[in-house]
Write an enzyme that holds these catalytic residues in place. Structure first.
Site, short mmCIF file in Angstrom:
data_model
loop_
_atom_site.label_atom_id
_atom_site.label_comp_id
_atom_site.label_asym_id
_atom_site.label_seq_id
_atom_site.Cartn_x
_atom_site.Cartn_y
_atom_site.Cartn_z
N ASP A 212 6.69 3.56 11.00
CA ASP A 212 8.15 3.45 11.03
C ASP A 212 8.56 1.97 11.06
OD1 ASP A 212 10.88 4.62 11.66
OD2 ASP A 212 10.60 3.30 13.39
N GLU A 248 6.85 2.51 6.08
CA GLU A 248 8.26 2.60 5.71
C GLU A 248 8.78 1.19 5.46
OE1 GLU A 248 11.25 2.72 8.33
OE2 GLU A 248 12.74 3.61 7.03
C1 QV4 Z 1 24.35 0.60 17.70
C2 QV4 Z 1 24.81 -0.51 16.76
C3 QV4 Z 1 24.06 -1.77 17.08
C4 QV4 Z 1 24.31 -2.13 18.55
C5 QV4 Z 1 23.78 -0.97 19.41
C6 QV4 Z 1 23.95 -1.25 20.85
O1 QV4 Z 1 24.50 -0.13 15.41
O2 QV4 Z 1 24.50 -2.83 16.23
O3 QV4 Z 1 23.66 -3.32 18.86
O4 QV4 Z 1 24.47 0.24 19.07
O5 QV4 Z 1 25.32 -1.18 21.19
C7 QV4 Z 1 20.87 4.42 16.86
C8 QV4 Z 1 22.37 4.43 16.48
C9 QV4 Z 1 22.85 2.99 16.31
C10 QV4 Z 1 22.61 2.23 17.62
C11 QV4 Z 1 21.09 2.30 17.94
C12 QV4 Z 1 20.76 1.60 19.25
O6 QV4 Z 1 22.52 5.11 15.24
O7 QV4 Z 1 24.24 3.01 16.01
O8 QV4 Z 1 22.97 0.86 17.42
O9 QV4 Z 1 20.66 3.65 18.04
O10 QV4 Z 1 21.45 2.22 20.30
C13 QV4 Z 1 17.16 5.83 13.44
C14 QV4 Z 1 18.63 5.90 13.00
C15 QV4 Z 1 19.44 4.80 13.63
C16 QV4 Z 1 19.26 4.86 15.13
C17 QV4 Z 1 17.76 4.59 15.41
C18 QV4 Z 1 17.45 4.51 16.89
O11 QV4 Z 1 18.69 5.77 11.59
O12 QV4 Z 1 20.80 5.00 13.31
O13 QV4 Z 1 20.09 3.88 15.78
O14 QV4 Z 1 17.03 5.68 14.87
O15 QV4 Z 1 17.87 5.68 17.57
C19 QV4 Z 1 16.73 -0.06 8.23
C20 QV4 Z 1 15.25 -0.23 8.61
C21 QV4 Z 1 14.49 1.07 8.50
C22 QV4 Z 1 15.21 2.18 9.28
C23 QV4 Z 1 16.64 2.29 8.72
C24 QV4 Z 1 17.41 3.38 9.42
O16 QV4 Z 1 14.64 -1.18 7.77
O17 QV4 Z 1 13.18 0.92 9.03
O18 QV4 Z 1 17.31 1.06 8.89
N1 QV4 Z 1 14.48 3.46 9.18
C25 QV4 Z 1 13.58 3.81 10.27
C26 QV4 Z 1 13.66 5.31 10.57
C27 QV4 Z 1 15.04 5.63 11.17
C28 QV4 Z 1 15.16 4.95 12.53
C29 QV4 Z 1 14.47 3.65 12.58
C30 QV4 Z 1 13.82 3.10 11.54
C31 QV4 Z 1 14.42 3.00 13.91
O19 QV4 Z 1 13.47 6.03 9.39
O20 QV4 Z 1 15.23 7.02 11.31
O21 QV4 Z 1 16.55 4.74 12.80
O22 QV4 Z 1 13.22 3.49 14.51
O23 QV4 Z 1 16.83 0.10 6.86
#
Ligand code: QV4
Ligand code: CA
Length: 512
Positions: A212, A248
């Site tokens: 991931d 990923e």
């Molecule tokens: C929010 C704000 C931040 C702020 C934070 C704190 O966006 O700017 O600083 O609050 O106030 C969740 C929420 C997100 C929140 C974050 C932390 O959606 O709004 O930040 O938690 O509290 C998944 C979801 C994300 C989720 C994350 C952790 O998609 O929305 O964030 O899990 O729960 C990039 C990367 C790629 C990534 C992709 C989504 O390059 O690697 O973004 N894809 C992988 C996974 C994905 C996962 C993650 C990575 C993180 O496939 O499912 O993100 O492990 O492109």
């Protein structure tokens, strides 16, 4: 003796690119958010009999429990420890799933969340799926253990501590992805804790890992971790087998970090694939299926043997991650089946089929404000079982795309034609196209707005074939359309625009 060493060497050096599925099992399915006990059942009752090579499971390690919003699916991407308990099940159930699936030749691929721990704003306490205490503010995770020393705070140079600029390679690796506490993977202590976690999974019998957020780790740090990994469990895998690694890395172009930066570690997810295929099948931006003649590297994708491909994934099917609005999902079922059929028939890449849950999409200003909604669950937060209906579909709002006849039969098609060359391409200059795989299989599409009635070269031996899209071969009869291939390999195909699925696929194991 020399040959033996050559084979061993070949096995060693390209091991991590090899999906480690049994021979002639050429796809895996992402059973997103399924419980371990349901996956074990599905391996035995459906995946093994239908030739699926393996299952990508949701992250099996302890995650934070988020209550606002109520247990979103993405809470599983916020680790609290590497203990094997989540809403999908505990360690006993995990071991049972891996053992039962391996015993029927369906292997398990773990979604490894190793770039970070939970969000900086996740608070402190024991609101975690194993009840472990943690404190996000002080970066204290005693259940690993990690302390403040094990995170990249001092390395990150951005103002907020979060990634602010994807053109700054150091920020992307050393700062927090949406505030997720970024682990110091440069430290041997941290690398060792992660390797311990992955080796524990290898001992249990898993076949490989989805890494991931790989883009957010230095390739050499990932390599250092992989170099600490054991060979796969010899109870199910040949001695010296390396875990299959697919990283990923979202690379749609335009950023300094490229998928190829990670080839040394294993395969990468090719996100251009689903984005482009969706655009072509939707016929957007002047795209048409006739352009698919040079699909694959010809479209600027990574080399086929470094690619993990998919039509959609758990992120972009709900507007997270990459691909935008062109991504086809189960919500667009007719086009989705065409895209899945094309992907599974074409030789490019190693294929992953998505299997989703339905959620109450609700669009406001073009955005689905329910994109966070987690898996079907009971009032106590437990995930609902996957029930199977009399017509083999799934209940309880599990979509089970992998059980849709057209998709399941194309998984089998890919197995039957495995190793055969891309051949006999035909197109009408628009959106009617066809191609074969040697003398083993043939597929033809009508995505134009007018009926098709053509004679084309299939490359197949003469005979009567069952179309595996409109039906299948059962008790030596075709439940759907039949195709007659004459001695010279030619056949007539008629596809009207109003049929349920405007494509036909035939192969030598669906021949009367
Ligand atoms: C929010 C704000 C931040 C702020 C934070 C704190 O966006 O700017 O600083 O609050 O106030 C969740 C929420 C997100 C929140 C974050 C932390 O959606 O709004 O930040 O938690 O509290 C998944 C979801 C994300 C989720 C994350 C952790 O998609 O929305 O964030 O899990 O729960 C990039 C990367 C790629 C990534 C992709 C989504 O390059 O690697 O973004 N894809 C992988 C996974 C994905 C996962 C993650 C990575 C993180 O496939 O499912 O993100 O492990 O492109
Ligand atoms: Ca990082």
């Amino acid at each position: 003796m020399g040959v033996y060493f050559l084979l061993l060497f070949v096995g060693l050096c390209w091991g991590q690119y090899n999906p480690n599925t049994l021979p002639k099992r050429t796809s895996i399915v992402h059973l997103f958010e399924w419980r371990w006990q349901d996956i074990a059942l599905e391996c035995e009752r459906y995946l093994a009999p239908n030739g699926f090579g393996g299952v990508q499971i949701s992250p099996p390690n302890e995650n934070v429990i988020i209550t606002d919003p109520q247990q979103p699916w993405w809470e599983r991407y916020q680790p609290v420890s590497y203990k094997l308990c989540t809403r999908s099940g505990n360690e006993t159930e995990f071991i049972d799933m891996v053992t039962r699936c391996n015993n029927v030749g369906v292997h398990i691929y773990v979604d490894a969340v190793i770039n970070h721990m939970c969000g900086a704003n996740a608070g402190a306490g024991d609101h975690a799926t194993c009840g472990s205490y943690f404190n996000a503010k002080t970066e204290d995770f005693p259940a690993v253990p990690y302390s403040g020393w094990d995170f990249n705070d001092h390395k990150c140079k951005s103002r907020s501590g979060n990634i602010e600029d994807y053109h700054d390679i150091s920020q992307v690796r050393d700062c927090r992805l949406v505030s997720l506490l970024d682990l110091a993977l440069g430290k041997d202590y941290v690398r060792s804790r992660i390797a311990e976690y992955l080796n524990h999974l290898i001992d249990i019998g898993v076949a490989g890992f989805r890494i991931d957020a790989a883009k957010h780790m230095w390739p050499e740090d990932v390599k250092a971790i992989l170099d600490k990994l054991k060979d796969l469990n010899a109870r199910w895998f040949p001695a010296g087998t390396k875990p299959f690694i697919y990283q990923e890395v979202i690379d749609l172009g335009g950023e300094p970090i490229k998928g190829s930066d990670y080839f040394g570690n294993g395969r990468v997810t090719e996100f251009k694939y689903g984005a482009k295929l969706g655009t072509v099948i939707r016929k957007w931006n002047g795209e048409k299926m006739a352009y698919l003649k040079n699909w694959g590297e010809g479209w600027g994708f990574v080399p086929s043997d470094r690619a993990l491909v998919f039509v959609d994934n758990h992120d972009n099917q709900r507007g997270h991650g990459a691909g935008g609005s062109s991504i086809l999902t189960f919500w667009d079922s007719r086009l989705y089946k065409m895209a899945s059929g094309f992907m599974l028939a074409h030789p490019y890449g190693f294929t992953r089929v998505m299997s989703s849950f339905r959620w109450p999409r609700y669009f406001e200003n073009g955005r689905d404000i329910n994109d966070w909604v987690g898996p079907p669950s009971n009032a106590d937060g437990s995930i609902k079982p996957v029930t199977i209906n009399a017509d083999t579909t799934c209940g309880n709002d599990w979509v089970c795309e992998h059980r849709w006849r057209q998709i399941k039969n194309m998984v089998i098609f890919r197995n039957v034609v495995d190793g055969e060359p891309f051949s006999n391409w035909w197109d009408n200059g628009s959106n009617q196209v066809a191609f074969g795989r040697g003398n083993k299989g043939f597929i033809i599409f009508n995505n134009d707005d007018w009926n098709m009635n053509v004679y084309v070269q299939t490359g197949l031996p003469a005979g009567t074939y069952c179309d595996v899209i409109s039906g299948q071969k059962e008790n030596n009869k075709c439940t759907g359309k039949q195709v007659f291939v004459s001695g010279d390999g030619m056949a007539n195909f008629q596809i009207n625009t109003d049929v349920e699925d405007p494509f036909i696929a035939i192969h030598v194991e669906a021949k009367l």
